[in-house]
Design an enzyme around this catalytic site. Sequence first.
Site, PDB file in Angstrom:
ATOM      1  N   CYS A  52      46.223 -74.192 -27.672  1.00  0.00           N
ATOM      2  CA  CYS A  52      46.016 -74.199 -29.111  1.00  0.00           C
ATOM      3  C   CYS A  52      47.119 -75.039 -29.771  1.00  0.00           C
ATOM      4  O   CYS A  52      48.297 -74.719 -29.652  1.00  0.00           O
ATOM      5  CB  CYS A  52      46.043 -72.758 -29.613  1.00  0.00           C
ATOM      6  SG  CYS A  52      45.431 -72.612 -31.270  1.00  0.00           S
ATOM      7  N   ASN A  88      41.404 -78.162 -24.532  1.00  0.00           N
ATOM      8  CA  ASN A  88      41.514 -77.485 -25.813  1.00  0.00           C
ATOM      9  C   ASN A  88      41.479 -78.592 -26.878  1.00  0.00           C
ATOM     10  O   ASN A  88      41.212 -79.754 -26.569  1.00  0.00           O
ATOM     11  CB  ASN A  88      42.792 -76.651 -25.883  1.00  0.00           C
ATOM     12  CG  ASN A  88      42.610 -75.456 -26.821  1.00  0.00           C
ATOM     13  OD1 ASN A  88      42.149 -75.630 -27.953  1.00  0.00           O
ATOM     14  ND2 ASN A  88      42.955 -74.273 -26.372  1.00  0.00           N
ATOM     15  N   THR A  89      41.758 -78.279 -28.111  1.00  0.00           N
ATOM     16  CA  THR A  89      41.551 -79.256 -29.188  1.00  0.00           C
ATOM     17  C   THR A  89      42.703 -80.257 -29.300  1.00  0.00           C
ATOM     18  O   THR A  89      43.792 -80.012 -28.814  1.00  0.00           O
ATOM     19  CB  THR A  89      41.362 -78.522 -30.519  1.00  0.00           C
ATOM     20  OG1 THR A  89      42.472 -77.639 -30.689  1.00  0.00           O
ATOM     21  CG2 THR A  89      40.076 -77.728 -30.527  1.00  0.00           C
ATOM     22  N   CYS A 143      24.507-109.474 -32.889  1.00  0.00           N
ATOM     23  CA  CYS A 143      25.143-109.835 -31.624  1.00  0.00           C
ATOM     24  C   CYS A 143      25.870-111.169 -31.770  1.00  0.00           C
ATOM     25  O   CYS A 143      26.983-111.341 -31.274  1.00  0.00           O
ATOM     26  CB  CYS A 143      24.097-109.910 -30.517  1.00  0.00           C
ATOM     27  SG  CYS A 143      22.727-111.023 -30.880  1.00  0.00           S
ATOM     28  N   CYS A 203      29.916-111.636 -31.261  1.00  0.00           N
ATOM     29  CA  CYS A 203      30.421-112.497 -30.198  1.00  0.00           C
ATOM     30  C   CYS A 203      31.213-113.667 -30.795  1.00  0.00           C
ATOM     31  O   CYS A 203      32.287-114.016 -30.317  1.00  0.00           O
ATOM     32  CB  CYS A 203      29.264-113.004 -29.344  1.00  0.00           C
ATOM     33  SG  CYS A 203      29.823-113.894 -27.885  1.00  0.00           S
ATOM     34  N   CYS A 220      29.592-116.596 -21.092  1.00  0.00           N
ATOM     35  CA  CYS A 220      29.573-115.143 -21.339  1.00  0.00           C
ATOM     36  C   CYS A 220      30.499-114.444 -20.344  1.00  0.00           C
ATOM     37  O   CYS A 220      30.423-114.685 -19.147  1.00  0.00           O
ATOM     38  CB  CYS A 220      28.141-114.620 -21.203  1.00  0.00           C
ATOM     39  SG  CYS A 220      27.995-112.833 -21.220  1.00  0.00           S
ATOM     40  N   CYS A 273      27.805-107.401 -27.380  1.00  0.00           N
ATOM     41  CA  CYS A 273      26.535-107.684 -28.059  1.00  0.00           C
ATOM     42  C   CYS A 273      25.536-106.551 -27.851  1.00  0.00           C
ATOM     43  O   CYS A 273      24.858-106.119 -28.781  1.00  0.00           O
ATOM     44  CB  CYS A 273      25.961-109.009 -27.589  1.00  0.00           C
ATOM     45  SG  CYS A 273      25.779-109.092 -25.800  1.00  0.00           S
ATOM     46  N   CYS A 277      23.832-104.222 -30.755  1.00  0.00           N
ATOM     47  CA  CYS A 277      22.396-104.460 -30.951  1.00  0.00           C
ATOM     48  C   CYS A 277      21.684-103.171 -31.342  1.00  0.00           C
ATOM     49  O   CYS A 277      21.817-102.159 -30.670  1.00  0.00           O
ATOM     50  CB  CYS A 277      21.774-105.020 -29.673  1.00  0.00           C
ATOM     51  SG  CYS A 277      19.991-105.219 -29.828  1.00  0.00           S
TER      52      CYS A 277
HETATM   53  C1  LIG Z   1      37.356 -72.880 -35.007  1.00  0.00           C
HETATM   54  C2  LIG Z   1      37.842 -72.992 -33.591  1.00  0.00           C
HETATM   55  C3  LIG Z   1      38.669 -72.002 -33.075  1.00  0.00           C
HETATM   56  C4  LIG Z   1      39.109 -72.103 -31.779  1.00  0.00           C
HETATM   57  N1  LIG Z   1      39.842 -71.097 -31.278  1.00  0.00           N
HETATM   58  C5  LIG Z   1      40.251 -71.135 -29.981  1.00  0.00           C
HETATM   59  C6  LIG Z   1      40.928 -70.052 -29.397  1.00  0.00           C
HETATM   60  O1  LIG Z   1      41.168 -69.036 -30.026  1.00  0.00           O
HETATM   61  N2  LIG Z   1      41.276 -70.156 -28.103  1.00  0.00           N
HETATM   62  C7  LIG Z   1      41.021 -71.248 -27.347  1.00  0.00           C
HETATM   63  O2  LIG Z   1      41.344 -71.268 -26.169  1.00  0.00           O
HETATM   64  N3  LIG Z   1      40.348 -72.284 -27.878  1.00  0.00           N
HETATM   65  C8  LIG Z   1      39.953 -72.264 -29.170  1.00  0.00           C
HETATM   66  N4  LIG Z   1      39.225 -73.310 -29.676  1.00  0.00           N
HETATM   67  C9  LIG Z   1      38.944 -74.466 -28.839  1.00  0.00           C
HETATM   68  C10 LIG Z   1      37.599 -74.337 -28.125  1.00  0.00           C
HETATM   69  O3  LIG Z   1      37.580 -73.247 -27.234  1.00  0.00           O
HETATM   70  C11 LIG Z   1      37.259 -75.602 -27.331  1.00  0.00           C
HETATM   71  O4  LIG Z   1      38.245 -75.810 -26.356  1.00  0.00           O
HETATM   72  C12 LIG Z   1      37.168 -76.841 -28.195  1.00  0.00           C
HETATM   73  O5  LIG Z   1      36.561 -76.527 -29.409  1.00  0.00           O
HETATM   74  C13 LIG Z   1      36.399 -77.983 -27.520  1.00  0.00           C
HETATM   75  O6  LIG Z   1      35.050 -77.686 -27.301  1.00  0.00           O
HETATM   76  P1  LIG Z   1      33.848 -78.204 -28.268  1.00  0.00           P
HETATM   77  O7  LIG Z   1      33.990 -79.676 -28.388  1.00  0.00           O
HETATM   78  O8  LIG Z   1      32.602 -77.750 -27.576  1.00  0.00           O
HETATM   79  O9  LIG Z   1      34.043 -77.519 -29.575  1.00  0.00           O
HETATM   80  C14 LIG Z   1      38.765 -73.219 -30.993  1.00  0.00           C
HETATM   81  C15 LIG Z   1      37.951 -74.194 -31.509  1.00  0.00           C
HETATM   82  C16 LIG Z   1      37.470 -74.100 -32.807  1.00  0.00           C
HETATM   83  C17 LIG Z   1      36.565 -75.140 -33.355  1.00  0.00           C
HETATM   84  S1  SF4 Z   2      18.189-107.457 -32.427  1.00  0.00           S
HETATM   85 FE1  SF4 Z   2      19.830-107.410 -30.911  1.00  0.00          FE
HETATM   86  S2  SF4 Z   2      19.509-109.293 -29.760  1.00  0.00           S
HETATM   87 FE2  SF4 Z   2      18.359-109.548 -31.661  1.00  0.00          FE
HETATM   88  S3  SF4 Z   2      19.747-110.534 -33.090  1.00  0.00           S
HETATM   89 FE3  SF4 Z   2      19.966-108.333 -33.449  1.00  0.00          FE
HETATM   90  S4  SF4 Z   2      21.693-107.775 -32.098  1.00  0.00           S
HETATM   91 FE4  SF4 Z   2      20.982-109.773 -31.391  1.00  0.00          FE
END
Ligand SMILES: Cc1cc2nc3c(=O)[nH]c(=O)nc-3n(C[C@H](O)[C@H](O)[C@H](O)COP(=O)(O)O)c2cc1C
Ligand code: SF4
Lengths: 419, 458
Positions: free
Chosen positions: A135, A200-201, A348, A352, A379, A385, A389
């Site tokens: 955390c 974790n975050t 594209c 480029c 290229c 590109c 696209c």
């Molecule tokens: C609001 C919130 C609270 C969280 N609280 C915890 C926590 O208490 N303990 C923990 O290990 N991770 C906590 N996390 C992290 C999540 O468990 C997880 O690792 C993280 O959100 C990435 O997963 P996701 O992309 O699916 O959200 C929290 C995340 C969020 C969004």
């Molecule tokens: S549609 Fe794709 S290939 Fe055609 S001009 Fe746009 S980016 Fe280029």
Amino acid sequence: MADISINFAGIKSPNPYWLASAPPTNTGYQVQRAFEAGWGGAVWKTLGEPILNVTSRFGAHHFNGQRVAGFNNIELISDRPLEVNLKEIYETKKLYPDQVIIASLMVEPEREKWHELVKKVQDVGVDGIELNLGCPHGMSERGMGSAIGQHPDLVEMTTMYAKEAAIVPVITKLTPNITDIRVTAKAALQGGADAVSMINTINSLIGVDLDTWNTIPNVNGKGAHGGYCGPAVKPIALNMVGDCARDPGFNIPISGIGGVSTWQDTVEFMLMGAGGVQICTAAMHHGFRIIDDLTEGLSNYLDEKGIASVSEIIGASVEKYTDWSNLDLNHKVVARINNDICINCNKCHIACEDTSHQCIDMLKDENGNNYLKVREDDCVGCNLCSIVCPVDGAIDMIDLTPTEPPMSWNKREAAIKML
Amino acid sequence: MGNLLKNLIADDVLKQNFEEAKPSFNQQEALDEANRCLYCYDAPCITACPTGIDIPSFIKKIASGNMKGSATTIMESNPVGASCARVCPTEELCEGACVLNHSTKAIPIGDLQRYATDWAIKNEQVLFQAGKKNGKRVAIVGSGPAGLSTARELARLGYEVTIFEKKNEAGGLDTFGIVPFRLPKEIALWEVGQVEKLGVEIRTNMELGKDIFADELFENYDAVVLAIGMSKVPMLGIVGEELSGIYDAIDLVERTKEGHYDAGFRGKRVAVIGAGNTAIDGATTSIRLGAENVKILYRRTEAEMTAYDFEYEFAKQDGVEFRWLTTPKRLISDEEGHVKQMECVKMELRDSGKDGRRRPVEITGSEFIMDVDIVVKAIGQTRHTKIIESFGLEHDGGVVKVDPESSITSNPKVYACGDVIFGKGVGEAMVVSAAQQGKETALSIHERFNESVKEIAL
Ligand SMILES: Cc1cc2nc3c(=O)[nH]c(=O)nc-3n(C[C@H](O)[C@H](O)[C@H](O)COP(=O)(O)O)c2cc1C
Ligand code: SF4
Ligand SMILES: Cc1cc2nc3c(=O)[nH]c(=O)nc-3n(C[C@H](O)[C@H](O)[C@H](O)COP(=O)(O)OP(=O)(O)OC[C@H]3O[C@@H](n4cnc5c(N)ncnc54)[C@H](O)[C@@H]3O)c2cc1C
Ligand code: SF4
Ligand code: SF4
């Protein structure tokens, strides 16, 4: 129907989907709803000593009309009394014996505190323990969470403390707010962890309000950095999982977390070495019902591929993930535009022309119609590109027939040394 | 379209005219729209679908690439979900209820449903399995949406099901009655195939009252389901109806469904009588057969016409003209017994009649003559009253009476669903309601036998 059950570090789960420790697993009521919906497991909202939370708590990064590309929070661990949580864990496990409950724990790095908490949650029947060493906000200012997770020695020590008291598997949850995840992952291994979970975050600030100049989110005019998660962090998490999985010195299971939103993300994490996944943001965005498509999509995918069990895909792509120095310098890819599909937006060309290698020509045919053509000799096969696209199939990246045998930087250096 | 078609009369061009008019979504369109869906909780679109398809779920599955799951979600709730994707009046049903109507633009649910079911058709998926046989036998008469839907649900519950169908192919109006440029026959036949794969026996060329009789069904089956729909277009009841050049709209559509494109329409003036969906289909079919000019005559006004809005729009785009408050009085013959003119009279609407709708009344002296080469009758459908009576069922002018809870008729062994119970004066019959009634009938049958079936299993 393929078998999508997993055995993660000795913990059997009916499917690879666990709710990550976060608001979705805050109470028995919620976890029971999740199990009713079909989730394989839940990592309970982190338990520890009493804390106080602030409001507001969350922010989100919306991108071009799509909501919640990324998500950020400054919430702390569980703000409910430990006794209440323990009672609800006990009741929930009784009601759903086949689904997994993991207790996520966080206390100061003191042996007795860890022993005491580990024993308490074991007594109410959890299937495993996750150590929240990740955390990044609030708790880290008090020497917990990522303050531990950023020090390999503390990671090892804390894991050891937990292991000393644990009879169920111990999963060390790692913080991505470090330079090289392999160092802390191996510290966990050293401390005796049965598995690790990541990520974790990530430290983040969602934004600043253009009118009030307040941070987003803000608490009475002030903000603090939060933890970033959701779809935007998936590539970061996937790399960290892959990096650990391909490390020869690392050999315990990995629970993949970070931006998993679909069964497709799940397959990618598992191919890259995750033994199962944990999800938070996707559930917070849509509710527990997403489990329906997560499990069905995975099972249909495996059926289509003729794979009997999801366990067979774990780590199947790991050997394809390597160091840059092992990549083939003689391999050549070029862009080719399919003029019948192209809608002539010229994205594209300008990408480029201004920012890559100036090799997409804007031409006119004999009828005066505009068309684009790649000068393949110039290229460099950068993919830009095809990335910009907007139309599926308008640009193909073609592998050219090799004219020379594969040669990586490492091989080249070795060959030069031989001379 | 009328102008365009005038000169294009080669056979292969005609054939093209009857190919599905609306292109299906490509992958990008489907993904863009699928990702736009909010995935609402307790979504109003689900409630608005008579078969209750879990719409957010099937759309979410398109977005995630779980195409088989998406098609399964649709077909689970609606055994004719591929047909419905094309013929449902979605503005009045699911799309009309979409919450995005209040903020931006409704999700094109029908098109997404078509995209998902097309995937299942193309990839030859078998989506459901038959249940373990429970020893009970059910006969279903009629293989339209109602009959098919009942059959599929019963087969999944373990019943041995036989469908008796008088035509040479199954599918009812989906196969024979809805214009091919909106619903190609192959789609309906794929749905038939899905039901057959569950072990349901479909005996075609078996007409009840001719090849098989009520008594035999009562004797050999534990329950009988009557799902015979409605019948032909009624007579106009005016002079000259026996002339050549007079068509029944449903017959006309049926022939194009079978790939016969009547050469007699090329460059001709066509008058279509009626203003329901059948009339629209008769008119657009005439246009596509190369008619020079097509007029729809209706004795009431635009406001009272029962055709769906999208049908009406479609006809206008095809160049069909509308003559409101107009009724034919007499058909006039040329020397060869072919219709050449029609005497019409103008109408006005007066105070409400018995059914609550304002009554059209002739304006005396307003008669006029219209030159026509072909008249297409499309003033609704008659009822299979004779067959209903041969079953001894109570009915109300050919509408079989059922208990709405159980779908049981006045004979406790006989159930009825679909157009055969469709009441008069309640708008237009729909494929999707027939499908839902079929599901409900199957459940009701199962409720009756469930206990005894369990005893057998013990
Ligand atoms: C609001 C919130 C609270 C969280 N609280 C915890 C926590 O208490 N303990 C923990 O290990 N991770 C906590 N996390 C992290 C999540 O468990 C997880 O690792 C993280 O959100 C990435 O997963 P996701 O992309 O699916 O959200 C929290 C995340 C969020 C969004
Ligand atoms: S549609 Fe794709 S290939 Fe055609 S001009 Fe746009 S980016 Fe280029
Ligand atoms: C021209 C036209 C256009 C339409 N367009 C639309 C539309 O766009 N959207 C929409 O939702 N609905 C539309 N409908 C209505 C829709 O087709 C019906 O509501 C639906 O098909 C009813 O299903 P059903 O199974 O009750 O009857 P049907 O589809 O009529 O099926 C009845 C079956 O029973 C068989 N049968 C009849 N008598 C016997 C017998 N004696 N023995 C054995 N078999 C017998 C018939 O051959 C037929 O196969 C349209 C109808 C018509 C006529
Ligand atoms: S989701 Fe909205 S209503 Fe619910 S707790 Fe949060 S702020 Fe309050
Ligand atoms: S109401 Fe509209 S946005 Fe909501 S789930 Fe249904 S189709 Fe999607």
